[in-house]
Design a protein around this motif. Structure first.
Motif, PDB file in Angstrom:
ATOM      1  N   GLY A  44      22.980 -40.358  31.047  1.00 34.26           N
ATOM      2  CA  GLY A  44      22.480 -39.388  30.074  1.00 34.26           C
ATOM      3  C   GLY A  44      21.932 -40.015  28.806  1.00 34.26           C
ATOM      4  N   LYS A  45      21.817 -41.344  28.767  1.00 31.39           N
ATOM      5  CA  LYS A  45      21.357 -42.033  27.546  1.00 31.39           C
ATOM      6  C   LYS A  45      19.926 -41.631  27.190  1.00 31.39           C
ATOM      7  CE  LYS A  45      21.706 -46.275  29.086  1.00 31.39           C
ATOM      8  NZ  LYS A  45      21.905 -46.049  30.511  1.00 31.39           N
ATOM      9  N   SER A  46      18.996 -41.789  28.167  1.00 29.28           N
ATOM     10  CA  SER A  46      17.585 -41.501  27.885  1.00 29.28           C
ATOM     11  C   SER A  46      17.344 -40.017  27.638  1.00 29.28           C
ATOM     12  CB  SER A  46      16.702 -41.995  29.040  1.00 29.28           C
ATOM     13  OG  SER A  46      16.759 -43.402  29.151  1.00 29.28           O
ATOM     14  N   VAL A  47      18.073 -39.165  28.346  1.00 31.66           N
ATOM     15  CA  VAL A  47      17.944 -37.715  28.135  1.00 31.66           C
ATOM     16  C   VAL A  47      18.331 -37.368  26.700  1.00 31.66           C
ATOM     17  CG1 VAL A  47      18.880 -35.457  28.783  1.00 31.66           C
ATOM     18  CG2 VAL A  47      18.253 -37.087  30.557  1.00 31.66           C
ATOM     19  N   THR A  48      19.400 -37.974  26.214  1.00 30.37           N
ATOM     20  CA  THR A  48      19.822 -37.758  24.827  1.00 30.37           C
ATOM     21  C   THR A  48      18.726 -38.178  23.857  1.00 30.37           C
ATOM     22  OG1 THR A  48      22.141 -38.114  25.433  1.00 30.37           O
ATOM     23  CG2 THR A  48      21.572 -38.339  23.105  1.00 30.37           C
ATOM     24  N   ALA A  49      18.126 -39.348  24.118  1.00 31.46           N
ATOM     25  CA  ALA A  49      17.061 -39.866  23.250  1.00 31.46           C
ATOM     26  C   ALA A  49      15.846 -38.941  23.252  1.00 31.46           C
ATOM     27  CB  ALA A  49      16.660 -41.266  23.693  1.00 31.46           C
ATOM     28  N   LEU A  50      15.430 -38.500  24.430  1.00 35.00           N
ATOM     29  CA  LEU A  50      14.262 -37.619  24.532  1.00 35.00           C
ATOM     30  C   LEU A  50      14.502 -36.274  23.859  1.00 35.00           C
ATOM     31  CD1 LEU A  50      13.256 -38.403  28.228  1.00 35.00           C
ATOM     32  CD2 LEU A  50      11.901 -38.939  26.212  1.00 35.00           C
ATOM     33  N   SER A  51      15.756 -35.838  23.858  1.00 38.71           N
ATOM     34  CA  SER A  51      16.063 -34.534  23.246  1.00 38.71           C
ATOM     35  C   SER A  51      15.877 -34.560  21.729  1.00 38.71           C
ATOM     36  CB  SER A  51      17.495 -34.116  23.590  1.00 38.71           C
ATOM     37  OG  SER A  51      18.444 -34.909  22.891  1.00 38.71           O
ATOM     38  N   ILE A  52      16.006 -35.736  21.112  1.00 36.47           N
ATOM     39  CA  ILE A  52      15.875 -35.829  19.654  1.00 36.47           C
ATOM     40  C   ILE A  52      14.477 -35.409  19.218  1.00 36.47           C
ATOM     41  CG2 ILE A  52      15.864 -37.432  17.689  1.00 36.47           C
ATOM     42  CD1 ILE A  52      18.057 -39.022  19.220  1.00 36.47           C
ATOM     43  N   MET A  53      13.462 -35.863  19.976  1.00 37.19           N
ATOM     44  CA  MET A  53      12.087 -35.479  19.645  1.00 37.19           C
ATOM     45  C   MET A  53      11.629 -34.272  20.464  1.00 37.19           C
ATOM     46  SD  MET A  53       9.869 -38.782  18.582  1.00 37.19           S
ATOM     47  CE  MET A  53       9.784 -39.691  20.101  1.00 37.19           C
ATOM     48  N   GLN A  54      12.579 -33.626  21.166  1.00 36.81           N
ATOM     49  CA  GLN A  54      12.272 -32.427  21.956  1.00 36.81           C
ATOM     50  C   GLN A  54      11.160 -32.721  22.973  1.00 36.81           C
ATOM     51  OE1 GLN A  54      14.156 -29.131  21.194  1.00 36.81           O
ATOM     52  NE2 GLN A  54      15.267 -31.032  20.783  1.00 36.81           N
ATOM     53  N   LYS A  70      18.615 -33.459   7.693  1.00 40.42           N
ATOM     54  CA  LYS A  70      19.094 -32.081   7.484  1.00 40.42           C
ATOM     55  C   LYS A  70      18.129 -31.005   7.998  1.00 40.42           C
ATOM     56  CE  LYS A  70      21.998 -33.358   3.570  1.00 40.42           C
ATOM     57  NZ  LYS A  70      22.374 -33.116   2.161  1.00 40.42           N
ATOM     58  N   GLN A  71      17.082 -31.428   8.740  1.00 34.89           N
ATOM     59  CA  GLN A  71      16.162 -30.452   9.345  1.00 34.89           C
ATOM     60  C   GLN A  71      16.520 -30.290  10.821  1.00 34.89           C
ATOM     61  OE1 GLN A  71      12.000 -31.478   9.133  1.00 34.89           O
ATOM     62  NE2 GLN A  71      11.334 -29.674  10.262  1.00 34.89           N
ATOM     63  N   GLU A  72      16.785 -29.072  11.236  1.00 40.49           N
ATOM     64  CA  GLU A  72      17.158 -28.791  12.625  1.00 40.49           C
ATOM     65  C   GLU A  72      15.944 -28.988  13.540  1.00 40.49           C
ATOM     66  OE1 GLU A  72      19.101 -28.450  15.734  1.00 40.49           O
ATOM     67  OE2 GLU A  72      20.320 -27.933  13.977  1.00 40.49           O
ATOM     68  N   LEU A  73      16.132 -29.773  14.620  1.00 46.40           N
ATOM     69  CA  LEU A  73      15.035 -30.051  15.544  1.00 46.40           C
ATOM     70  C   LEU A  73      15.082 -29.172  16.795  1.00 46.40           C
ATOM     71  CD1 LEU A  73      14.881 -33.970  15.408  1.00 46.40           C
ATOM     72  CD2 LEU A  73      13.568 -32.310  14.085  1.00 46.40           C
ATOM     73  N   VAL A  74      16.266 -28.728  17.176  1.00 42.21           N
ATOM     74  CA  VAL A  74      16.380 -27.869  18.367  1.00 42.21           C
ATOM     75  C   VAL A  74      15.736 -26.519  18.063  1.00 42.21           C
ATOM     76  CG1 VAL A  74      17.960 -26.707  19.969  1.00 42.21           C
ATOM     77  CG2 VAL A  74      18.477 -29.023  19.160  1.00 42.21           C
ATOM     78  N   GLY A  75      14.735 -26.164  18.849  1.00 43.57           N
ATOM     79  CA  GLY A  75      14.042 -24.900  18.660  1.00 43.57           C
ATOM     80  C   GLY A  75      12.964 -24.922  17.602  1.00 43.57           C
ATOM     81  N   THR A  76      12.670 -26.106  17.016  1.00 39.32           N
ATOM     82  CA  THR A  76      11.626 -26.207  15.994  1.00 39.32           C
ATOM     83  C   THR A  76      10.245 -26.012  16.614  1.00 39.32           C
ATOM     84  OG1 THR A  76      12.953 -27.724  14.664  1.00 39.32           O
ATOM     85  CG2 THR A  76      10.585 -27.770  14.277  1.00 39.32           C
ATOM     86  N   PRO A  77       9.326 -25.289  15.958  1.00 33.24           N
ATOM     87  CA  PRO A  77       7.977 -25.080  16.508  1.00 33.24           C
ATOM     88  C   PRO A  77       7.253 -26.408  16.788  1.00 33.24           C
ATOM     89  CG  PRO A  77       8.354 -23.638  14.636  1.00 33.24           C
ATOM     90  CD  PRO A  77       9.519 -24.573  14.692  1.00 33.24           C
ATOM     91  N   GLU A  78       6.384 -26.381  17.778  1.00 32.15           N
ATOM     92  CA  GLU A  78       5.694 -27.585  18.242  1.00 32.15           C
ATOM     93  C   GLU A  78       4.838 -28.224  17.157  1.00 32.15           C
ATOM     94  OE1 GLU A  78       5.018 -30.417  21.215  1.00 32.15           O
ATOM     95  OE2 GLU A  78       6.419 -28.736  21.177  1.00 32.15           O
ATOM     96  N   ASP A  79       4.160 -27.422  16.316  1.00 30.79           N
ATOM     97  CA  ASP A  79       3.291 -28.006  15.291  1.00 30.79           C
ATOM     98  C   ASP A  79       4.100 -28.783  14.244  1.00 30.79           C
ATOM     99  OD1 ASP A  79       4.428 -25.635  14.431  1.00 30.79           O
ATOM    100  OD2 ASP A  79       2.789 -25.162  13.056  1.00 30.79           O
ATOM    101  N   VAL A  80       5.320 -28.352  13.969  1.00 31.92           N
ATOM    102  CA  VAL A  80       6.187 -29.078  13.037  1.00 31.92           C
ATOM    103  C   VAL A  80       6.662 -30.386  13.675  1.00 31.92           C
ATOM    104  CG1 VAL A  80       8.344 -28.987  11.709  1.00 31.92           C
ATOM    105  CG2 VAL A  80       6.937 -26.925  11.963  1.00 31.92           C
ATOM    106  N   LEU A  81       7.009 -30.319  14.955  1.00 31.89           N
ATOM    107  CA  LEU A  81       7.460 -31.517  15.666  1.00 31.89           C
ATOM    108  C   LEU A  81       6.354 -32.565  15.754  1.00 31.89           C
ATOM    109  CD1 LEU A  81       9.479 -29.884  18.590  1.00 31.89           C
ATOM    110  CD2 LEU A  81      10.419 -31.278  16.740  1.00 31.89           C
ATOM    111  N   ARG A  82       5.111 -32.118  15.925  1.00 29.22           N
ATOM    112  CA  ARG A  82       3.989 -33.061  16.039  1.00 29.22           C
ATOM    113  C   ARG A  82       3.828 -33.906  14.783  1.00 29.22           C
ATOM    114  NH1 ARG A  82       1.112 -29.417  19.574  1.00 29.22           N
ATOM    115  NH2 ARG A  82       0.279 -28.246  17.816  1.00 29.22           N
ATOM    116  N   ALA A  83       4.142 -33.315  13.621  1.00 21.80           N
ATOM    117  CA  ALA A  83       4.045 -34.063  12.356  1.00 21.80           C
ATOM    118  C   ALA A  83       5.162 -35.103  12.230  1.00 21.80           C
ATOM    119  CB  ALA A  83       4.095 -33.097  11.185  1.00 21.80           C
ATOM    120  N   ILE A  84       6.247 -34.887  12.953  1.00 22.31           N
ATOM    121  CA  ILE A  84       7.399 -35.809  12.896  1.00 22.31           C
ATOM    122  C   ILE A  84       7.259 -36.916  13.937  1.00 22.31           C
ATOM    123  CG2 ILE A  84       9.904 -35.980  13.256  1.00 22.31           C
ATOM    124  CD1 ILE A  84      10.115 -33.110  12.193  1.00 22.31           C
TER     125      ILE A  84
END
Length: 521
Positions: A44-54, A70-84
């Protein structure tokens, strides 16, 4: 910087079942800290890593909390994730051949990462790209800018992937097996570079690896995963000095060691290569005129007896893998290549085909070597369908189940596809495909680089057992000197396409005669 709490990840299966990949784990990473996640393939190592960036697939169900600054990543909109992604959090993926775009040059791929997140000119981005390639140890980077991923060695592809990940000076770097395909000298250079960048940028790093030697030298804290759960977590010194969990003790005790059994004195010679050359043309201009050659393999002699293992070591780009391809006629090679008394260089491809069952190869990149459209049973049984046409479907299926059990995989998983397995599991599938035909010669191109230590030990034991029982001969290409010492009778050291030293393994390791060999050791 990163705080993960009560994280569970399930995958929906095609039969409407659920597979629990990660089970209620928690960890945190501070600024400037290296946190290592270790465990066996499929833990589950790589799955955990991939989940961080959704970055998990649509069939993934993620529960729990992943907070970055302090910014929640689970469920964050895709456009916000793209900037990260690629800017504040970067990732070095485990398999560079599949993570790099095969249709784009090295220059285009790195420049894309830079210009997507920064307002810079093309000239500035190009200069930055050359600087990044220099930092990660790509020789003559200006000439490599127009190369495509397939034109680079495995180690060079990995370095390009590292350059892309570091391009935007991320706050958090997720490194999933970052040095798997790298030889020891470049590995030392890359790890030193990552440590240096950590200090100057106060960068946090999540390091996922099965190489416990790297963990010991790099990590501040360590978490040990098994079957999707963290079974032990603490300071690196404590984990290595006084492990508490039985599984951690098992991992630490699985380092390769020992020496192979001697080859029988009267063993016949199965392979003799004389003055093997593999040159790749360098083409320039509108008419693609040949202006020179890359001498990947430049006049190598190699011999191999039945039941013998020759280890081929050297830096990335030294010609190790190309030598193996040349021996099997997978690339055009000059010279004399005698296999079982037949000169392969003179055989037409139709004459060569019956010999293919006697000569097999395990490729360095298991994901690229396995067809994504075929199930595991189709992949492994393909050789049987070609070379043993009298077998019934039931007999082929029985052989596949038997060979999967031999390499430590559940036969019930044979109807799944390659993307449903971890990197280490895919490598075992590649080994199963090679040995099911019971060949006389196997070229092993970095066969254990994607495997964790316990599976590595099991695979080496399996290869040793095949050698004793079936007198299989191996050309074992690797940058892992400890593994080569444990399995090879003789060692050939390559440097820039030529042999700089060869001899019995113990002599080469204990009393090397060439300065380059001393440097590798």
């Amino acid at each position: 910087m990163l705080n993960i709490q009560n994280l569970s990840i399930d995958f929906r299966l095609p039969d409407d079942g659920i597979f629990q990949a990660v089970k209620n784990i928690g960890l945190n990473i501070q600024h400037g800290e290296t946190f290592a996640l270790v465990g066996e393939s499929g833990s589950g190592k790589s799955v955990t890593a991939l989940s961080i960036m959704q970055l998990l697939g649509q069939n993934a169900i993620t529960r729990g909390s992943i907070q970055f600054e302090k910014q929640e990543l689970v469920g964050t909109p895709e456009d916000v994730l793209r900037a990260i992604r690629g800017k504040r959090i970067s990732m070095i993926f485990q398999e560079p051949m599949t993570a790099l775009n095969p249709l784009h040059t090295v220059e285009k791929q790195i420049i894309e990462v830079l210009r997507l997140h920064n307002k810079i000119t093309l000239a500035e981005a190009r200069a930055k790209t050359i600087d990044l390639l220099t930092q990660v140890g790509i020789p003559d980077p200006e000439t490599r800018l127009q190369s495509y991923p397939h034109q680079l060695s495995g180690g060079q592809r990995q370095r390009v992937m590292i350059a892309m990940a570091l391009a935007n000076e991320p706050e958090l770097l997720i490194a999933d097996e970052p040095t798997t395909a790298l030889d020891v000298t470049v590995q030392k250079q890359i790890l030193g570079l990552l440590k240096q960048l950590q200090k100057t940028r106060n960068m946090g790093m999540l390091l996922i690896t099965h190489d416990l030697g790297i963990v010991r030298h790099m990590a501040d804290r360590v978490a040990v995963m098994k079957n999707g759960e963290i079974v032990e977590q603490g300071a690196a010194a404590q984990i290595f000095g006084s492990p508490q969990h039985d599984y951690t003790k098992k991992l630490l005790g699985a380092q390769p060691g020992g020496a192979p059994p001697p080859v029988p004195a009267g063993a016949p010679q199965i392979l003799q290569g004389t003055n093997i050359k593999v040159y790749f043309p360098i083409k320039r201009g509108l008419l693609q005129k040949t202006v020179g050659y890359i001498k990947a393999v430049d006049g190598i002699d190699i011999t191999l007896r039945a039941g013998e293992t020759v280890g081929v070591v050297g830096e990335s780009g030294s010609g190790k893998s190309t030598l193996g391809y040349g021996i099997l006629r997978l690339v055009s090679a000059e010279g004399v290549i005698l296999f079982d008394g037949k000169n392969l260089a003179q055989l037409h491809k139709n004459e060569l085909r019956p010999l293919r069952r006697e000569m097999q190869i395990v490729f360095q990149d298991p994901y690229g070597a396995l067809s994504p459209r075929q199930t595991i049973t189709d992949i492994i049984s393909e050789g049987l369908r070609v070379h043993e046409k009298t077998l019934s479907a039931e007999q082929r299926d029985a052989r596949v189940c038997e060979i999967l059990a031999e390499v430590g995989l559940d036969p019930e998983a044979r109807h799944r596809y390659p993307h449903e397995f971890s990197g280490g599991q895919r490598q075992r599938i590649s080994i199963a495909r090679a040995i099911i035909l019971k060949p006389k010669l196997i070229i092993l191109d970095e066969p254990t680089s994607a495997l964790d230590v316990s599976v590595q030990a099991a695979v080496l034991e399996l290869l040793d057992e095949l050698r004793r029982e079936q007198h299989v001969s191996y050309v074992f290409v690797s940058h892992d000197l400890a593994v080569v010492r444990a399995i090879a009778d003789r060692v050939v050291v390559l440097y820039q396409g030529r042999i700089c030293e060869e001899g019995p393994a113990e002599r080469v390791y204990t009393a090397p005669s060439h300065p380059y060999t001393e440097m590798l050791l």
